[in-house]
Design a protein around this motif. Structure first.
Motif, mmCIF file in Angstrom:
data_model
loop_
_atom_site.group_PDB
_atom_site.id
_atom_site.type_symbol
_atom_site.label_atom_id
_atom_site.label_comp_id
_atom_site.label_asym_id
_atom_site.label_seq_id
_atom_site.Cartn_x
_atom_site.Cartn_y
_atom_site.Cartn_z
ATOM 1 N N UNK A 401 43.996 80.259 144.090
ATOM 2 C CA UNK A 401 42.913 80.308 142.485
ATOM 3 C C UNK A 401 42.090 79.318 142.949
ATOM 4 N N UNK A 402 40.073 79.420 142.495
ATOM 5 C CA UNK A 402 39.242 78.818 143.087
ATOM 6 C C UNK A 402 39.649 77.246 141.608
ATOM 7 N N UNK A 403 38.821 76.535 141.546
ATOM 8 C CA UNK A 403 38.917 75.240 140.200
ATOM 9 C C UNK A 403 38.609 75.467 139.225
ATOM 10 N N UNK A 404 38.120 76.037 139.113
ATOM 11 C CA UNK A 404 37.351 76.656 137.887
ATOM 12 C C UNK A 404 38.267 77.407 137.042
ATOM 13 N N UNK A 405 39.276 78.570 137.616
ATOM 14 C CA UNK A 405 39.724 79.419 137.370
ATOM 15 C C UNK A 405 41.145 78.823 137.261
ATOM 16 N N UNK A 406 41.730 77.965 138.044
ATOM 17 C CA UNK A 406 42.707 77.098 137.502
ATOM 18 C C UNK A 406 42.388 76.175 136.100
ATOM 19 N N UNK A 423 44.805 65.507 124.002
ATOM 20 C CA UNK A 423 44.176 65.783 124.455
ATOM 21 C C UNK A 423 43.415 66.029 125.919
ATOM 22 N N UNK A 424 41.821 66.543 125.831
ATOM 23 C CA UNK A 424 41.808 67.070 126.351
ATOM 24 C C UNK A 424 40.404 66.317 127.064
ATOM 25 N N UNK A 425 40.482 65.857 128.518
ATOM 26 C CA UNK A 425 40.150 65.656 129.545
ATOM 27 C C UNK A 425 39.467 66.305 130.398
ATOM 28 N N UNK A 426 38.156 65.760 130.711
ATOM 29 C CA UNK A 426 37.247 66.995 131.410
ATOM 30 C C UNK A 426 37.439 68.357 131.529
ATOM 31 N N UNK A 427 38.051 68.836 129.975
ATOM 32 C CA UNK A 427 37.864 70.340 129.953
ATOM 33 C C UNK A 427 37.384 71.455 130.396
ATOM 34 N N UNK A 428 36.036 70.959 130.615
ATOM 35 C CA UNK A 428 34.903 72.529 131.515
ATOM 36 C C UNK A 428 34.892 71.663 132.440
ATOM 37 N N UNK A 429 35.645 71.170 133.652
ATOM 38 C CA UNK A 429 35.230 70.393 134.637
ATOM 39 C C UNK A 429 35.232 71.679 136.180
ATOM 40 N N UNK A 430 34.011 72.032 136.363
ATOM 41 C CA UNK A 430 34.461 73.011 137.117
ATOM 42 C C UNK A 430 34.602 74.513 136.683
ATOM 43 N N UNK A 431 34.279 74.506 135.019
ATOM 44 C CA UNK A 431 34.005 76.467 135.093
ATOM 45 C C UNK A 431 32.988 76.593 134.808
ATOM 46 N N UNK A 432 32.043 77.597 135.029
ATOM 47 C CA UNK A 432 30.909 78.158 134.097
ATOM 48 C C UNK A 432 30.544 78.124 132.865
ATOM 49 N N UNK A 433 29.171 78.473 133.225
ATOM 50 C CA UNK A 433 28.839 78.623 131.464
ATOM 51 C C UNK A 433 29.057 79.489 130.021
ATOM 52 N N UNK A 434 29.620 80.329 130.439
ATOM 53 C CA UNK A 434 30.363 81.087 130.319
ATOM 54 C C UNK A 434 31.663 80.719 129.395
ATOM 55 N N UNK A 435 32.838 80.084 130.155
ATOM 56 C CA UNK A 435 33.900 79.794 129.969
ATOM 57 C C UNK A 435 33.463 78.075 129.049
ATOM 58 N N UNK A 436 32.992 77.943 129.912
ATOM 59 C CA UNK A 436 32.241 75.933 128.902
ATOM 60 C C UNK A 436 32.270 76.798 127.443
ATOM 61 N N UNK A 437 31.556 77.361 127.340
ATOM 62 C CA UNK A 437 31.124 77.978 125.344
ATOM 63 C C UNK A 437 32.657 78.895 125.274
ATOM 64 N N UNK A 438 33.074 79.511 125.590
ATOM 65 C CA UNK A 438 34.658 79.515 124.885
ATOM 66 C C UNK A 438 35.510 78.342 124.759
ATOM 67 N N UNK A 439 35.827 77.628 125.401
ATOM 68 C CA UNK A 439 36.382 75.916 125.554
ATOM 69 C C UNK A 439 36.296 75.277 124.197
ATOM 70 N N UNK A 440 34.328 75.098 124.546
ATOM 71 C CA UNK A 440 33.852 74.206 123.544
ATOM 72 C C UNK A 440 34.569 75.118 122.468
ATOM 73 N N UNK A 441 33.762 76.375 122.131
ATOM 74 C CA UNK A 441 34.596 76.782 120.331
ATOM 75 C C UNK A 441 35.920 76.897 119.459
ATOM 76 N N UNK A 442 36.759 76.577 121.097
ATOM 77 C CA UNK A 442 38.242 76.701 120.936
ATOM 78 C C UNK A 442 38.314 75.751 120.065
ATOM 79 N N UNK A 443 37.910 74.031 120.868
ATOM 80 C CA UNK A 443 38.134 73.093 120.475
ATOM 81 C C UNK A 443 37.441 72.543 119.207
#
Length: 506
Positions: A401-406, A423-443
């Motif tokens: 998998x690409x780093x972002x997908x993993x 513990x969320x350490x660098x939770x959006x490292x390497x992911x795209x803006x859309x996934x970043x938005x979803x991760x932020x929402x989930x947190x």
């Protein structure tokens, strides 16, 4: 301004997969041209073709009006193209000057002329106003200075076109300002800069023109005056981004308590020096700091990966000091690790097996001594759909998998545990803006449910957007604390650089 570079209809195919689809861009002398796009949009492939690391399937490259074809990076360098990679390529035991001239060393009587190398590098420093200490050992240089060494290296090689790949990824906010100043100075001196980045505010600050890629195609080719951060984000993602969910007012009791924790190896300076902090239910506590100031050791101590010399760690009222990783996770901790390959996955494991980690003991996925694969596969497939994880199948190796997908798979797995604290350490490292938005929402949703998050991120904008309280670490200590309302980028930056809160107010 004269056109220095033209890339026309660049296409790159890997089998039937089209990584770049007829992409064209031009670069003028003295121009900063940003290439932006989500993870997997095709930015890296395009630059690898320009730098001779990949051969295009079709398309043409022109330098100063002359058609060129590169078979390796040396061809690109001969055509005055230089590239500063995201991961620096420096020898730590060499001086700055030695790293800069390597491969093109000045010689006297057949031997390396160290004095002349130092003089040449000092001339570059003065010509381009890029602060570097020629005789400093690279291992003793800050990350920002190491990056400047890399920039001087390509200038020493005679580059007129400089590719910068995610150059601000590992810098403090203060260092980022210095980098943007350097980029602008180089452009003003006639150099042409290609800036690969996902940080749109930096793009708007320093770029003259911008090419936006999505799924290997150009979705926008604009000047800075023609666009905005929101418009660029929409071109990258293909839709409008949403505002974060509002925070529910919370006043929960402490779920994680760390008291006077010290970690020391032999007779060295403590890696953690008398650290105390707490994270309450219904709260996101962010930890800011330049990488290497104790954040990693703190997370390892909390999660059971490293022992404490003195002090205590309590999780939900239970003393978990120096307990095993399994015991700590069973007590209610989930963990998105900062290094997805070292701590978060096994490269040879399948996507399904990577998702299964930590779930194999849950009763809904077990029947006596056997795993119940059907319900678990349904869960993993729901993660793949929700986070838009690009995987060929559940049997694909995680390492493929690409780093972002993993990263998205690991985030989905750890959020799925629904533990009292994450513990969320660098939770959006390497992911795209859309996934970043979803991760932020989930947190935020986790916080609003009365659970807790300890967030560590090198992205200061992420820390400020998500945290209820912010702690800053410097040289193994808590340098300062501020709440969401009073936190400013300037105040945090001063603490990250070793200053104090009083200085940040002046």
């Amino acid at each position: 301004m004269t056109t220095r570079l033209e890339m026309k209809n660049m296409t790159k195919m890997y089998g039937s997969f089209i990584a770049n689809d007829t992409i064209s861009l031009s670069l003028k002398a003295g121009e900063v041209h940003a290439v932006v796009g989500e993870n997997g949009a095709g930015k890296t492939t395009l630059m690898r073709m320009l730098y001779g690391m990949e051969r295009p399937t079709s398309g043409e490259i022109f330098i100063d009006g002359k058609r060129v074809a590169f078979t390796n990076p040396n061809d690109a360098i001969k055509n005055r193209i230089g590239m500063v990679h995201q991961h620096f390529m420096l020898f730590p035991d060499f001086t700055a000057a030695e790293n800069i001239v390597i491969g093109h060393e000045p010689k006297q009587a057949g031997f390396f002329n160290r004095k002349k190398a130092t003089e040449l590098v000092q001339e570059l420093v003065e010509t381009y106003q890029i602060p570097v200490r020629p005789n400093a050992k690279t291992a003793n240089c800050s990350i920002g200075e190491q990056q400047r060494i890399e920039i001087l290296k390509v200038l020493y090689q005679g580059a007129d076109i400089i590719i910068l790949d995610e150059p601000s990824a590992v810098l403090t906010p203060i260092e980022v300002k210095g980098l943007l100043k350097t980029i602008r100075q180089l452009a003003d001196q006639g150099k042409s800069i290609i800036l690969i980045t996902h940080k749109l505010r930096e793009v708007m600050e320093v770029a003259d023109s911008i090419t936006v890629l999505r799924n290997g195609k150009v979705t926008g080719n604009v000047t800075k005056e023609q666009t905005s951060v929101d418009e660029l984000a929409k071109l990258m993602v293909g839709r409008e981004l949403h505002d974060l969910t509002e925070r529910v007012q919370m006043n929960g009791e402490a779920i994680l308590e760390i008291k006077n924790v010290t970690v020391q190896e032999k007779d060295n300076k403590p890696l953690l020096d008398d650290i105390s902090l707490n994270v309450n239910r219904g709260e996101i506590v962010g930890i800011a700091g330049v990488s290497g100031n104790g954040q990693s050791e703190l997370l390892q101590v909390i999660s059971g990966l490293r022992s404490v010399k003195k002090g205590s760690i309590h999780l939900d009222g239970k003393d978990m000091t120096n307990q095993s990783v399994l015991s700590i996770r069973d007590a209610g901790l989930s963990h998105i690790p900062e290094d997805r390959y070292l701590w978060g996955a096994a490269k040879q494991a399948t996507v399904e097996e990577t998702g299964l980690m930590g779930y194999h003991k849950k009763p809904q996925y077990r029947s006596y001594s056997f795993l119940r694969k059907a319900p678990f596969r349904k869960l993993v497939n729901s993660w793949i759909e929700k986070f838009e994880i690009k995987a060929g199948s559940l049997e694909e190796k995680a390492g493929n998998l690409s780093g972002g997908n993993l990263q998205k798979l690991i985030v989905a797995r750890e959020l799925g545990h629904e533990t009292p604290i994450l513990i969320a350490a660098e939770p959006t490292r390497g992911v795209d803006i859309g996934a970043m938005e979803y991760i932020h929402e989930a947190l935020i949703e986790k916080r609003n449910k009365g659970e807790a998050v300890l967030l560590v991120s090198s992205e200061l904008s992420e820390i400020m957007a998500l945290s209820d309280r912010i702690l800053v670490m410097y040289e193994g200590e808590i340098a300062g604390e501020m709440d969401r309302q009073n936190a400013t980028e300037e105040a945090i930056s001063v603490l990250m650089a070793g200053g104090n809160q009083h200085e940040s107010k002046n």
